[in-house]
Design a protein around this motif. Sequence first.
Motif, PDB file in Angstrom:
ATOM      1  N   ASP A 110    -109.080 -87.171  10.549  1.00  0.00           N
ATOM      2  CA  ASP A 110    -109.707 -88.057   9.621  1.00  0.00           C
ATOM      3  C   ASP A 110    -108.646 -88.763   8.981  1.00  0.00           C
ATOM      4  O   ASP A 110    -107.852 -88.135   8.380  1.00  0.00           O
ATOM      5  CB  ASP A 110    -110.527 -87.019   8.691  1.00  0.00           C
ATOM      6  N   GLN A 111    -108.591 -89.915   9.040  1.00  0.00           N
ATOM      7  CA  GLN A 111    -107.439 -90.735   8.369  1.00  0.00           C
ATOM      8  C   GLN A 111    -107.638 -91.351   6.811  1.00  0.00           C
ATOM      9  O   GLN A 111    -106.938 -91.704   6.308  1.00  0.00           O
ATOM     10  CB  GLN A 111    -107.135 -92.026   9.260  1.00  0.00           C
ATOM     11  N   ALA A 112    -108.956 -90.870   6.438  1.00  0.00           N
ATOM     12  CA  ALA A 112    -109.331 -91.154   5.169  1.00  0.00           C
ATOM     13  C   ALA A 112    -108.500 -90.673   4.185  1.00  0.00           C
ATOM     14  O   ALA A 112    -108.329 -89.438   4.510  1.00  0.00           O
ATOM     15  CB  ALA A 112    -110.923 -91.051   5.066  1.00  0.00           C
ATOM     16  N   VAL A 113    -108.046 -91.440   3.288  1.00  0.00           N
ATOM     17  CA  VAL A 113    -107.518 -90.698   2.018  1.00  0.00           C
ATOM     18  C   VAL A 113    -108.306 -90.191   1.192  1.00  0.00           C
ATOM     19  O   VAL A 113    -109.425 -90.953   0.648  1.00  0.00           O
ATOM     20  CB  VAL A 113    -106.437 -91.896   1.316  1.00  0.00           C
ATOM     21  N   HIS A 114    -107.856 -89.298   0.539  1.00  0.00           N
ATOM     22  CA  HIS A 114    -108.685 -88.312  -0.254  1.00  0.00           C
ATOM     23  C   HIS A 114    -107.574 -87.826  -1.456  1.00  0.00           C
ATOM     24  O   HIS A 114    -106.536 -87.575  -1.158  1.00  0.00           O
ATOM     25  CB  HIS A 114    -109.405 -87.148   0.106  1.00  0.00           C
ATOM     26  N   ASP A 115    -107.656 -88.112  -2.881  1.00  0.00           N
ATOM     27  CA  ASP A 115    -106.823 -87.568  -3.616  1.00  0.00           C
ATOM     28  C   ASP A 115    -107.414 -87.008  -5.010  1.00  0.00           C
ATOM     29  O   ASP A 115    -108.595 -86.759  -4.816  1.00  0.00           O
ATOM     30  CB  ASP A 115    -106.012 -88.935  -4.119  1.00  0.00           C
ATOM     31  N   LYS A 116    -106.531 -86.699  -6.004  1.00  0.00           N
ATOM     32  CA  LYS A 116    -106.821 -85.733  -6.876  1.00  0.00           C
ATOM     33  C   LYS A 116    -106.182 -86.495  -8.343  1.00  0.00           C
ATOM     34  O   LYS A 116    -105.631 -87.253  -8.196  1.00  0.00           O
ATOM     35  CB  LYS A 116    -106.561 -84.367  -6.732  1.00  0.00           C
ATOM     36  N   MET A 117    -106.989 -86.342  -9.441  1.00  0.00           N
ATOM     37  CA  MET A 117    -106.775 -86.721 -10.596  1.00  0.00           C
ATOM     38  C   MET A 117    -106.974 -85.502 -11.862  1.00  0.00           C
ATOM     39  O   MET A 117    -107.991 -84.904 -11.829  1.00  0.00           O
ATOM     40  CB  MET A 117    -107.423 -88.074 -11.053  1.00  0.00           C
ATOM     41  N   HIS A 118    -105.948 -85.287 -12.558  1.00  0.00           N
ATOM     42  CA  HIS A 118    -106.254 -84.344 -13.667  1.00  0.00           C
ATOM     43  C   HIS A 118    -106.219 -84.861 -14.986  1.00  0.00           C
ATOM     44  O   HIS A 118    -105.284 -85.603 -15.536  1.00  0.00           O
ATOM     45  CB  HIS A 118    -105.159 -83.489 -13.661  1.00  0.00           C
ATOM     46  N   ILE A 119    -107.184 -84.720 -15.626  1.00  0.00           N
ATOM     47  CA  ILE A 119    -107.354 -85.515 -17.003  1.00  0.00           C
ATOM     48  C   ILE A 119    -107.904 -84.332 -17.882  1.00  0.00           C
ATOM     49  O   ILE A 119    -108.526 -83.422 -17.620  1.00  0.00           O
ATOM     50  CB  ILE A 119    -108.549 -86.607 -16.998  1.00  0.00           C
ATOM     51  N   HIS A 120    -107.672 -84.620 -19.223  1.00  0.00           N
ATOM     52  CA  HIS A 120    -108.247 -83.515 -20.350  1.00  0.00           C
ATOM     53  C   HIS A 120    -109.354 -84.609 -21.242  1.00  0.00           C
ATOM     54  O   HIS A 120    -109.062 -85.949 -21.312  1.00  0.00           O
ATOM     55  CB  HIS A 120    -106.939 -83.310 -21.116  1.00  0.00           C
ATOM     56  N   THR A 121    -110.231 -84.014 -21.898  1.00  0.00           N
ATOM     57  CA  THR A 121    -111.043 -84.702 -22.456  1.00  0.00           C
ATOM     58  C   THR A 121    -111.754 -83.746 -23.865  1.00  0.00           C
ATOM     59  O   THR A 121    -111.604 -82.701 -23.814  1.00  0.00           O
ATOM     60  CB  THR A 121    -112.346 -85.230 -21.916  1.00  0.00           C
ATOM     61  N   ASP A 122    -111.843 -84.391 -25.002  1.00  0.00           N
ATOM     62  CA  ASP A 122    -112.635 -83.720 -25.769  1.00  0.00           C
ATOM     63  C   ASP A 122    -113.788 -83.259 -25.527  1.00  0.00           C
ATOM     64  O   ASP A 122    -114.501 -82.216 -25.738  1.00  0.00           O
ATOM     65  CB  ASP A 122    -112.650 -84.642 -27.275  1.00  0.00           C
ATOM     66  N   VAL A 123    -114.672 -84.134 -24.958  1.00  0.00           N
ATOM     67  CA  VAL A 123    -116.235 -84.078 -24.574  1.00  0.00           C
ATOM     68  C   VAL A 123    -116.255 -84.425 -23.121  1.00  0.00           C
ATOM     69  O   VAL A 123    -115.890 -85.841 -22.778  1.00  0.00           O
ATOM     70  CB  VAL A 123    -117.132 -84.752 -25.418  1.00  0.00           C
ATOM     71  N   LEU A 124    -116.893 -83.688 -22.285  1.00  0.00           N
ATOM     72  CA  LEU A 124    -117.261 -83.795 -20.981  1.00  0.00           C
ATOM     73  C   LEU A 124    -118.681 -84.058 -20.824  1.00  0.00           C
ATOM     74  O   LEU A 124    -119.266 -83.037 -21.214  1.00  0.00           O
ATOM     75  CB  LEU A 124    -116.792 -82.896 -20.042  1.00  0.00           C
ATOM     76  N   VAL A 125    -119.439 -85.209 -20.712  1.00  0.00           N
ATOM     77  CA  VAL A 125    -120.806 -85.042 -20.568  1.00  0.00           C
ATOM     78  C   VAL A 125    -121.415 -85.154 -19.061  1.00  0.00           C
ATOM     79  O   VAL A 125    -120.512 -85.999 -18.289  1.00  0.00           O
ATOM     80  CB  VAL A 125    -121.528 -86.372 -21.358  1.00  0.00           C
ATOM     81  N   VAL A 126    -122.072 -84.279 -18.688  1.00  0.00           N
ATOM     82  CA  VAL A 126    -122.443 -84.218 -17.189  1.00  0.00           C
ATOM     83  C   VAL A 126    -123.823 -84.900 -16.955  1.00  0.00           C
ATOM     84  O   VAL A 126    -124.970 -84.100 -17.492  1.00  0.00           O
ATOM     85  CB  VAL A 126    -122.249 -83.078 -16.601  1.00  0.00           C
ATOM     86  N   GLY A 127    -124.224 -85.972 -16.588  1.00  0.00           N
ATOM     87  CA  GLY A 127    -125.228 -86.538 -16.382  1.00  0.00           C
ATOM     88  C   GLY A 127    -125.665 -87.767 -17.433  1.00  0.00           C
ATOM     89  O   GLY A 127    -125.171 -87.436 -18.477  1.00  0.00           O
ATOM     90  N   ALA A 128    -125.925 -88.868 -16.671  1.00  0.00           N
ATOM     91  CA  ALA A 128    -126.169 -90.224 -17.546  1.00  0.00           C
ATOM     92  C   ALA A 128    -127.599 -90.539 -17.759  1.00  0.00           C
ATOM     93  O   ALA A 128    -128.046 -91.745 -17.614  1.00  0.00           O
ATOM     94  CB  ALA A 128    -125.205 -91.043 -17.083  1.00  0.00           C
ATOM     95  N   GLY A 129    -128.361 -89.550 -17.798  1.00  0.00           N
ATOM     96  CA  GLY A 129    -129.858 -89.957 -18.070  1.00  0.00           C
ATOM     97  C   GLY A 129    -129.935 -89.820 -19.786  1.00  0.00           C
ATOM     98  O   GLY A 129    -128.849 -89.971 -20.273  1.00  0.00           O
ATOM     99  N   PRO A 130    -131.037 -90.211 -20.290  1.00  0.00           N
ATOM    100  CA  PRO A 130    -131.387 -90.231 -21.493  1.00  0.00           C
ATOM    101  C   PRO A 130    -130.422 -89.500 -22.599  1.00  0.00           C
ATOM    102  O   PRO A 130    -129.604 -89.769 -23.402  1.00  0.00           O
ATOM    103  CB  PRO A 130    -132.564 -90.270 -21.849  1.00  0.00           C
TER     104      PRO A 130
END
Lengths: 956, 202, 97
Positions: A110-130
């Motif tokens: 598999d030649q596809a590139v996969h990578d990572k990113m490390h970030i910090h946040t005050d608020v993480l919201v999972v889900g963009a419904g109402p």
Amino acid sequence: MTQSHRLPDGGRVDRSAPLRFTFDGVAYTGLRGDTLASALLANGVLHVAPSLYRRRPRGIATAGAEEPNALVQVDGPCSEPMLLATTIELYEGLSAAGLAGLGRLDPTPDQAVHDKMHIHTDVLVVGAGPAGLAAALAAGRCGARVVLVDDQPELGGSLLAGRESIDGRPALDWVAEARTELAAQVDTRILTRSTAIGYHDHNYLLVAERRTDHLGPQPVPGISRQRLWHIRARRVVLATGAHERPMVFAGNDLPGVMSAAAVRAYLNRYAVLPGRRPVVLTTNDHAYATALDLVAAGAQVAALVDTRPEPPADLVNSARGAGIEVHTGSAVVGTRGHDRVSAVRIAELDADDVISGPVREVACDLLAVSGGWSPAVHLWSQSQGTTRYDDDLAAFVPAQAAQNVVSVGAALGVLDLAGCLGGGFAAGVEAADLAGFPSTAPSVPPTSVDRPPARPRPVWLVPGETGDPSEWSDHFVDLQRDATVADVQRAIRAGMRSVEHIKRYTTIGTAHDQGKASGVSATGVIARLLGARSPGEVGTTTYRGPYVPVSFALLAGRERGALFDPVRTTAIHPWHVEHGAVFENVGQWKRPWYYPRPGESTAAAVERECRAAREGVAVMDASTLGKIDVIGPDAGEFLNRVYTNAFAKLAVNSARYGVMCRADGMVLDDGVTLRLAADHYIMTTTTGNAAGVLDWLEEWLQTEWPELRVRFTSVTEQWATVAVVGPRSREVIAALAPDLDVSNDAFPFMTARETRLASGVAARICRISFSGELAFEINVAGWYGLATWESVIRAGGPLGITPYGTETMHVLRAEKGYPIIGQDTDGTVTPQDLGMEWVVSQRKPFIGKRSFRRADTARGDRRQLVGVLPADPAVLLPEGAQLVADAEASVPTRALGHVTSSYRSAALGRTFALALVAGGRERLGETVYAPLPDGVIAATITDPVLYDPKGTRRDG
Amino acid sequence: MTADTQRRSPLGHLADVLAAHSTGGERGVRLREVPFLAQLDLQLHPHGPAAERIATALGSPLPTEPNTVTEPGSLQVVWLGPQEWLVLGPDGSGSATAELLRAALTDEPGSVVDVSANRTTLELSGPAARQVLEKGCSLDLHPRAFGPGRCAQTLLGKVQVILHQVDAEPTYRLLVRGSFAQYLTDWLLDAMEEYRHPRLTP
Amino acid sequence: MLLIACPWCGERDELEFHYGGQAHVAYPADPEGLSDAEWGEYLFVRDNPKGPFAERWSHAAGCRRWFNVVRHTVTHQILASQSNHPVAAGQPKPVIA
């Protein structure tokens, strides 16, 4: 083929962007905005693949990640198995095939590139419904750092599938405004096509972003295909929505039996009519909207079956007003059809869920089922939050949080739009406040769904028309596993009571979908068959990450191939490469193993290198040894405590070999330590253990002996070390260091001298030998390493100086019986086991000393280091070979020990080995046997020092 | 041949490669080696008389606020721990600074060790520099948490580095052990690749 | 991935640390005066509670300081983090949160 089931207008699809694709070899057309599933449905294709075990026809059942059936293999440069048609975005040229539960691994790298990113946040919201959008908006307005994650290509969540209104306008207008506002917030990040797959300790979440999958399988230059986000959040808001449950009745697996919410999504989001004559089966209010939307889309809804005897009157009236026949207090008790549902059988149920009236058959081509709503508590449960069963909602809902997290909206069991918005706003403001950004929640606009739904009536197990549960083998509980009510009943009859046991016995919930939609239904069936009052008495199984399957390539990221693990090289490395060295990995270091000449075998090269060191002069890059400066008035005392032998009285400019042990008396490391000044030593460690030894020193200084005035500084790369070895090494050193008197009297063994080389480079030269030969080690600042090596090669040229690698080093040291810590030892070996009583001080305390009086370390049959000479001097014992006393002993037999090092020796004219053998030093002269697959090798035990036992060669 | 012409920095042979992979623009990022900086590892009690003498000699107290850097004159003093600093200076300044520090230390327990050749320095700068680091560094590098004058000993990829943010562009300096320098450079060039291409538009 | 507060460098990922086992197990003052059983107890026997546990960590990839942490072994919640370093008292808080 035309898109026979595509509605003439509406939906979130782009009618100006037709996309061609093939499925199972047949060409179709879909639209941008479709999933593979919606495009198939638009073309009237419902059937994806047969089931894994019973080969029953199975169709698309949902519109999302909870899909139990629609597994496909997608073609590409590296074909990818086990993807869901319901989550693949359609692209031009997509080619896929249905899978009956098992994919095929493509052996193409598999030649596809996969990578990572490390970030910090005050608020993480999972889900963009109402609810999630409201939380992100509120938190972002306060100034908090916000990350909003959603698995869909566009924001809106459940609103994308519906026809709700907010503030008097279409809800999707509100979504668009929210998106614009969030995008304008400097410290808000929106990640779409991103699935939160894991919720780990201390609010650490993993989010899998699909960056280019929707563009097709070809790589996009510079853009990773997928990215794994590592997000550390102060506060997490889970707005993950809810899954609509299937219902368990006879023939519930036929293609055309579909989630009612999915039907609504296909209608409104994808403008696809999955069936022209549907029946709707529900336990709750929600499916009424599906029924009305079906009518609006031109379908002839043949019946609406509600398990509740008295559903809310306004809902019933609106359905009847639309021409739908409503059956209350009833359920679908069976289906008809071969490849697709063609009719359903409807009957009334009494209060005990028993069929209480005649069964009527109604023709249909689709059955839209709403078995109720299960909050998506997967991430919540991964965070170790508890759940409780709510009788009013007939669902498991979040209870006690274990981390800094809150659930909102449908993920909390709130199913009305106003409640979702209000809960989201409040959670966003609260999260921002906790991060230090106080504010007040916005007011909730009026919505079209501002009344919580009426109480549902779950029917966990719709009875069969005949027989008992042990015979209900077409009542499917887990479609992917082909597991039925009969299977559950068999598990219970086998004595299972715990839901965890039944899961494992029946494999329910263990497929790719992990029972996302069906898990609680299965619990309901188990509760029913066990006679429990509700699923709450049975409980759920454990929710484990990842929430959706992800590829190993994503988890690996860039840590593959050349970037797999750090590669450490010395300053002299370019020379080694240029001169054809074959490298060996020693820890993370790349060390020259040997330097073959063109056409030369490994054995021949090593023999040549060994001969040069024994008979002429040879040179090795020894820069990888760990080096630690030990400085302070108590440096000598400290070394006395960590080494088994004494260092405090070592003369300045003298060196001493030392062994350090753990408190249990087992050898930890060894090396030569040199005293540079009264308060300054430089310690060398083994190549692989430099960091570990520094940790060890700091541990004892900081936690046990803080009163000692001593400091440690790692200087491994500060110094490049060139070992010049052999009877003619003195001549080379004399040429390199003209100011130095290199005579044995002026520069004796185990001493060091500071000098300036002819090149002008300052150097510290030590007389240390790991081969038994006359030898010198030249230490220069790392950046002079290459030039100094080259000057040694030049100076030694007339003498035929030969570079040598680790293999030759090993042969030379083994001929002298010098052990390598970590090769000839394994953490269970004392200095005495190595025959090094001489290095263990009797006079001073040191770490591990007390252990040498333990009964175990005093045993006579401990494994001791000995030499082993194969009877046939041409036979090489494999390292790791077990040694036994009796060649004829029947298996299993007890091993006396094992071979730790084994080589061919030019100096000895034969093969030889080192081994750890029980009571070995009492067995000198005895014969032992190595039983190997190709036969038995006989060998004689000897003293480990096989070359120059009197040590006559070290002074040249 | 003088000694200095024989010096090789761990990444000297890659100068052209680093330049070729550096990009400008609103999402540009640049990488270069800053070789041969003088580096001294200094350990002592932060509040004793020696620390005061060093403050006088350098004209500025040693930073005792964790994860910060001070810049007395042409030097930079990087906080490494409660009793440890890395004193950075221009190429060739190491001996003089070491003399000065050792003189200030006198007989108080502590150590001054020349580690100039132990690590080399990579400078990563440009608008995308922070994102490049975020691909392998779990530290919070957002301007609210990290900024010019801040430092940290941490991991980048799997490599220990001393990270020092120099300015707000941002520019970072990464001090890495010589043996890891090639690998870390390969890792950084790989992480920078994305920013040589147009941004992905939805 | 635990988030561990180094008393000096601030909160860092678990990857930067090495685990050092149970805290407050002092090296015996007089090992030679102990019986084999007592010495064996020191070498090999450690508590294994379900609940709060005082343990040692070293910030190996950072400041190399050893310190004590009280961690709940079920929830992994870190209840306290404390330096045992002689100059720990009166130090400013780390800058990195």
